[in-house]
Scaffold this motif. Sequence first.
Motif, PDB file in Angstrom:
ATOM      1  N   ILE A 164       0.876  -1.267  -0.077  1.00  0.00           N
ATOM      2  CA  ILE A 164       0.093  -0.048   0.150  1.00  0.00           C
ATOM      3  C   ILE A 164       0.867   1.211  -0.130  1.00  0.00           C
ATOM      4  CG2 ILE A 164      -1.779   1.229   1.343  1.00  0.00           C
ATOM      5  CD1 ILE A 164      -2.579  -1.386   2.297  1.00  0.00           C
ATOM      6  N   ASP A 165       0.780   1.908  -0.894  1.00  0.00           N
ATOM      7  CA  ASP A 165       1.423   3.357  -0.872  1.00  0.00           C
ATOM      8  C   ASP A 165       1.314   4.165   0.048  1.00  0.00           C
ATOM      9  OD1 ASP A 165       1.854   6.330  -1.745  1.00  0.00           O
ATOM     10  OD2 ASP A 165       2.422   5.410  -3.624  1.00  0.00           O
ATOM     11  N   LYS A 166       2.489   4.404   0.755  1.00  0.00           N
ATOM     12  CA  LYS A 166       2.509   5.231   2.123  1.00  0.00           C
ATOM     13  C   LYS A 166       1.642   6.593   2.063  1.00  0.00           C
ATOM     14  CE  LYS A 166       6.621   3.254   3.963  1.00  0.00           C
ATOM     15  NZ  LYS A 166       7.002   2.463   2.603  1.00  0.00           N
ATOM     16  N   SER A 167       1.375   7.144   1.001  1.00  0.00           N
ATOM     17  CA  SER A 167       0.455   8.454   0.828  1.00  0.00           C
ATOM     18  C   SER A 167      -0.970   7.831   1.195  1.00  0.00           C
ATOM     19  CB  SER A 167       0.560   9.034  -0.486  1.00  0.00           C
ATOM     20  OG  SER A 167      -0.013   7.898  -1.487  1.00  0.00           O
ATOM     21  N   HIS A 168      -1.384   6.679   1.269  1.00  0.00           N
ATOM     22  CA  HIS A 168      -2.757   6.289   1.877  1.00  0.00           C
ATOM     23  C   HIS A 168      -2.674   5.920   3.278  1.00  0.00           C
ATOM     24  CE1 HIS A 168      -3.326   6.406  -2.392  1.00  0.00           C
ATOM     25  NE2 HIS A 168      -2.911   5.299  -2.771  1.00  0.00           N
ATOM     26  N   ILE A 169      -1.618   6.220   3.968  1.00  0.00           N
ATOM     27  CA  ILE A 169      -1.550   5.448   5.337  1.00  0.00           C
ATOM     28  C   ILE A 169      -1.180   6.745   6.202  1.00  0.00           C
ATOM     29  CG2 ILE A 169      -0.220   4.235   6.880  1.00  0.00           C
ATOM     30  CD1 ILE A 169       0.484   2.337   4.466  1.00  0.00           C
ATOM     31  N   GLN A 170      -1.717   6.869   7.391  1.00  0.00           N
ATOM     32  CA  GLN A 170      -1.395   7.878   8.106  1.00  0.00           C
ATOM     33  C   GLN A 170      -0.696   7.334   9.373  1.00  0.00           C
ATOM     34  OE1 GLN A 170      -5.703   9.254   8.839  1.00  0.00           O
ATOM     35  NE2 GLN A 170      -4.926  11.479   8.077  1.00  0.00           N
ATOM     36  N   ARG A 171       0.212   8.084  10.129  1.00  0.00           N
ATOM     37  CA  ARG A 171       0.692   7.769  11.268  1.00  0.00           C
ATOM     38  C   ARG A 171       0.727   8.720  12.305  1.00  0.00           C
ATOM     39  NH1 ARG A 171       7.156   8.517  10.410  1.00  0.00           N
ATOM     40  NH2 ARG A 171       6.402  10.422  11.214  1.00  0.00           N
ATOM     41  N   LEU A 172       0.669   8.226  13.666  1.00  0.00           N
ATOM     42  CA  LEU A 172       0.787   9.088  14.835  1.00  0.00           C
ATOM     43  C   LEU A 172       2.055   8.552  15.712  1.00  0.00           C
ATOM     44  CD1 LEU A 172      -2.097  10.381  16.999  1.00  0.00           C
ATOM     45  CD2 LEU A 172      -0.298   9.322  18.133  1.00  0.00           C
ATOM     46  N   GLY A 173       3.015   9.492  16.068  1.00  0.00           N
ATOM     47  CA  GLY A 173       4.123   9.066  16.853  1.00  0.00           C
ATOM     48  C   GLY A 173       5.288   9.095  16.045  1.00  0.00           C
ATOM     49  N   PRO A 174       6.227   8.613  16.742  1.00  0.00           N
ATOM     50  CA  PRO A 174       6.522   7.888  17.858  1.00  0.00           C
ATOM     51  C   PRO A 174       6.111   8.634  19.084  1.00  0.00           C
ATOM     52  CG  PRO A 174       8.341   7.403  16.339  1.00  0.00           C
ATOM     53  CD  PRO A 174       7.550   8.637  15.864  1.00  0.00           C
ATOM     54  N   GLY A 216       0.540  16.221  27.907  1.00  0.00           N
ATOM     55  CA  GLY A 216       0.990  17.517  27.788  1.00  0.00           C
ATOM     56  C   GLY A 216       1.584  17.708  26.306  1.00  0.00           C
ATOM     57  N   GLU A 217       1.985  16.559  25.566  1.00  0.00           N
ATOM     58  CA  GLU A 217       2.353  16.807  24.338  1.00  0.00           C
ATOM     59  C   GLU A 217       1.560  16.145  23.322  1.00  0.00           C
ATOM     60  OE1 GLU A 217       6.263  14.767  23.373  1.00  0.00           O
ATOM     61  OE2 GLU A 217       6.822  15.023  25.348  1.00  0.00           O
ATOM     62  N   LYS A 218       1.252  17.278  22.105  1.00  0.00           N
ATOM     63  CA  LYS A 218       0.506  17.188  21.227  1.00  0.00           C
ATOM     64  C   LYS A 218       1.037  16.293  19.826  1.00  0.00           C
ATOM     65  CE  LYS A 218      -3.082  19.607  18.341  1.00  0.00           C
ATOM     66  NZ  LYS A 218      -3.454  21.119  18.134  1.00  0.00           N
ATOM     67  N   TYR A 219       0.076  15.202  19.431  1.00  0.00           N
ATOM     68  CA  TYR A 219       0.301  14.473  18.493  1.00  0.00           C
ATOM     69  C   TYR A 219      -0.752  14.553  17.751  1.00  0.00           C
ATOM     70  CZ  TYR A 219       4.128  12.342  21.315  1.00  0.00           C
ATOM     71  OH  TYR A 219       5.185  12.325  22.397  1.00  0.00           O
ATOM     72  N   ARG A 220      -0.262  14.371  16.106  1.00  0.00           N
ATOM     73  CA  ARG A 220      -1.246  14.569  14.823  1.00  0.00           C
ATOM     74  C   ARG A 220      -1.173  13.386  13.957  1.00  0.00           C
ATOM     75  NH1 ARG A 220      -4.228  19.320  14.706  1.00  0.00           N
ATOM     76  NH2 ARG A 220      -4.371  18.861  12.304  1.00  0.00           N
ATOM     77  N   TRP A 221      -2.078  13.305  13.613  1.00  0.00           N
ATOM     78  CA  TRP A 221      -1.948  11.998  12.324  1.00  0.00           C
ATOM     79  C   TRP A 221      -1.437  12.656  11.166  1.00  0.00           C
ATOM     80  CZ3 TRP A 221      -2.590   6.983  12.950  1.00  0.00           C
ATOM     81  CH2 TRP A 221      -3.289   6.633  13.864  1.00  0.00           C
ATOM     82  N   THR A 222      -0.328  12.133  10.610  1.00  0.00           N
ATOM     83  CA  THR A 222       0.414  12.785   9.377  1.00  0.00           C
ATOM     84  C   THR A 222       0.443  11.704   8.558  1.00  0.00           C
ATOM     85  OG1 THR A 222       2.200  12.471  10.109  1.00  0.00           O
ATOM     86  CG2 THR A 222       1.474  14.511  10.706  1.00  0.00           C
TER      87      THR A 222
END
Length: 817
Positions: free
Chosen positions: A24-34, A70-76
Motif C-alpha cells: 500500500i502506497d504510504k501516501s494512503h497511510i497515516q501515522r501518529l508518533g512515535p 502534555g504533548e500534542k500528536y497529530r495524524w500525518t
Amino acid sequence: MKTLTLVCTSLALALSGFSYAGEIDKSHIQRLGPVTSTTSQPLSKGAHADALRANLVTQLTQQESVNIFGEKYRWTEANSTSDKSGWVAYQVPISTQRFTQGKLNVSGLENPQVYLNGQLVKSANEVTLTLANGDHNIMVLADGYQSDAEFAIAWQGESEVDQLSYTSQDTQRVSAQQLYDSKVISALSLSPNGDYLLQSTTEYRPETGDKAIKVTELIELDDNQVIYRWQDNRPASAVWSDDSDTLAFVANKQIQLLDVESLAIKVAATNLENVSGLQWHNNSLLFSWQKPFKADEKATSKRFQALEDRWSYWRNNSQIYQLDIASGVIRQLTDNKISSNFADNNSKNNTLLFTRHPVDYAQPAHGLTQLFELNINTLTETLMGEFRTFSGVKYADDGMYIVAGPRFMDGLGMQNPDIEVNDYDGQLYWRDNKGNISALSKDFDPSIGSITKLDNDDLIVKVTEGDRAPVYLFDKSKKRFKKLDTNMDMTTHIGAATAKSNPMLVFAGTSATVPQKAYKMKLNGSPKVIFDSQKQSYANTRLGKIEDFDFTNKHGHNIDGRVYLPADFDATKKYPALVYYYGGTSPVGRHFTGRWPFNLWAAQGYVVYVLQPNGATGYGQAFSGRHVNAWGKYSAEDIIEGTQAFLKQYDFVDPKRVGNMGASYGGFMTMYLATQTDIFAASMSHAGISNLSSYWGHGWWGYGYSGVASRGSFPWNNPELYVDQSPLYQADKITTPLLLIHGNADTNVPVGESHYMYTALKLLDKEVELVEFNDQDHHINGHNARFDWWDTTIAWFDLHLKDQPQWWNSLYPETKK
C-alpha cells in the motif's frame, strides 16, 4: 404529490488508490508518533497491556490529534519512518464494493497489533481479513520500529475480485456496527413538574463485546445536567411522586426512594423479588408482586390445563400489594387464583383498576379480559365489564379512557358495520361514571397505541399513522385530535409532565434517514434537542436519499411505499433491488435502524423498496380489515403489482435481479409469493408460517393470532382457507431460490414451520437453504447473533442477485465428505 427527502448528499470522495495485491502506497497511510512520553514500557508489556491498547484505539479513531501527557500528536502522512523511539500507530482508511477476503502483511514494526474498525483482529505480522461491502478503518499499534526492516503494509487478496480502494473522503457509508452499537435512549420518565428527567441509555463498545452498557441518569431538564447516575443495580419500575420530590423504584430486590433535593436514597422495603409496576397512591405505593410457579422437579410429565399452558409464565401468579411509606408495612389487596394485573389508580377516590384473564375460548380472538375496580378501603371488587378486544384503561376525573379494538362493546368503534375489521386496529373510548361508553376515534384513521393522561384529562396519544408513529393531543372538551410537531417520523418513547397549563413533554425517536434524537417541548411550543445520536455516532456518515413511491392498485386502493437509494448512487448503473413488506399486521415503520436495516442494505449497493400492502393498520379500518380471512390474497396482489410498478418507475433497477424478504407473517408472505409468482430472483423467509393449521394449533399465540387473522374460520369449517393459503400445499409451484431462517427457540412461530417447507422443497429438488440460529427466539436480538443474521441475509442476496458467492461460501462452506 409527495416530496423528495435528500439526506447526506454532500460527498468529498476521491479514489486515490486501488489494489488486489501489493504494498500500500504510504501516501494512503497515516501515522501518529512515535510517542515517548506516556510510559517507559512498550505498549505490549505490562499486566494490562491489552486493555490499555484497546482503550488507546478507541481514543485515536475519534480524533485528528491528541494531547498525551502534555504533548500534542497529530495524524500525518506515513511517507517516511522516524528515527525516534517510542510506540507508533498507523491507520489506513479502506473501501470495498463487495465482500472481500485477503491477508494484511505488516513489516518493519515491533510487536504489531492489527485492529479493524476498532476491534482487535490479531497480534501478528500477517492477519487474515474478511470485509463486508463498506468503508473500514485498519489501525496498527506497535512498540516501535525494527532496525533491520523497512516499514510497509501490504494487501494480498484471495483472488482478483478481492480488491481494496484507498480513499480520501470526509464521510463513510453506514455500518452494521453503527446501527446496532450506537448509544440510544431506551426509556424516558419526566417528573410531574417537568423539572427532572429519568433517562436510560444502551450502547455497545468493542471492549465490552457482546455485553451492553446500560446506564440510567437523573437529569435536570432546564440545563440538561446529570445529577445522579446508575450503572449497576439500575432502577426499574421508576415512578415520581405527585410533588416531584421523590422517585420510587425497584433495585437490588428493594423498593427504594430517592429524595431529589438531597439525592439521598432510603430503602422502603426489602426482600421483594419479582416486584414491578409501582404507582404512587397518596403516601403509599401500589405494586404488582409475582409468585413464580414452581414445577414438581420429580415430575416426568406435564399435564396441560389450557392452551395458555404453552406460555412459560402462565402459571405464575401476580397480585397487587400496597406499601405504607411511613411504617414500611405491606398488605395484599387482591387474592385470586388468576393473576390480577394492575392498570391504574385514583388517589382521590381511593380506588384502583385491574384486569384478570380467565380461560375463555368462546369467541375470537379466544381470550377474555375482565376489568375490575377495587375499593382500597374495603377491598371490595366490582366487575366493570368483560371484553374481548381490550388493551388498556386510564382514570379521568369523571370517568375513564379505554383503548380497545373496533369490535369493543359489540362493534361500538366500527366505522362501517358491513365491513370486516382488524381487532389490532386500536380505538379510543370514553366510559363515564354512570357506565355509558362512547367511541372517540371512530372517524380517526390512525391506530391508537399508548395514552398518557394530563391533569386536565386531555391525552397525549401515540398512534400508528401510515408508516409513521406520530403523537397527538386529544382535547377532551372538544373531542378532537391534534397532531404535535415532533420533528420525527417514529416517536418511540415519550414522557409528559402533568401540569394543567402548557405541560412539558419529552420524546425520543427516529426518521427514515435520521438517527435517534430526543427533544423537550412545551405542549404549545417548539421542540428543543436534548439528545442527538447523529452528532455522537453518525457525524461522518453518509446515506443515500429516500423518496416516497405510492401506486394505486387494481382495486383503486392507494398503496404507500418508499424507496432507498444507495449512498453513492449512479443513475447510469443497473442495480439489484430488495423488496420488503409488513409482518403481523403493523406497517413497516420509518425507523432509522432496527431488525431490518434498510439504510445498511442501501449502503451495500441495493435499491430497497418498502411497501405497505392491504391489511396494515394505520390506514383506516377498511384497509386493515383486508388482513382478516385473507392470508395473503390481497397482500400478494399488492406486492406483485407494486413491484411491477416500482420496476417500471425505476429503470436503473435490473428486473432480473430483484429479491424479496419478510418475517413472521411477512415470512409467510414470502413463501406464499413464491407459489404465486416468479418475479423475484431470490427470496428470504424469516420465521415464516408454511402451514396455517399447524401454526394455529401449535404456536404459542397461534390460536389467538388466528382468532384475528382467521376470525371465525377453523380447519373444520373453512378447510379451503387453511389449505389453499398455506404455502406448503403449493410447494411444487415454487421455482425461486428460497432461504429459510429461524431461531430454534422461537416460541411464536415454531421452527417446524420452516422445516415443513424445507422438507418439501428438498424432496422436490428445489433450491432451498435452512439456517437455524441457536437459542434465538422469534426475533434475533443477541448482539453477535444479529450481525450473523444480517450477514447471512445479505450474503444470500449477494449470491443470487450480484453473482457473488464468496460471502455465502465463507459463512457456510461446503462440507467435504
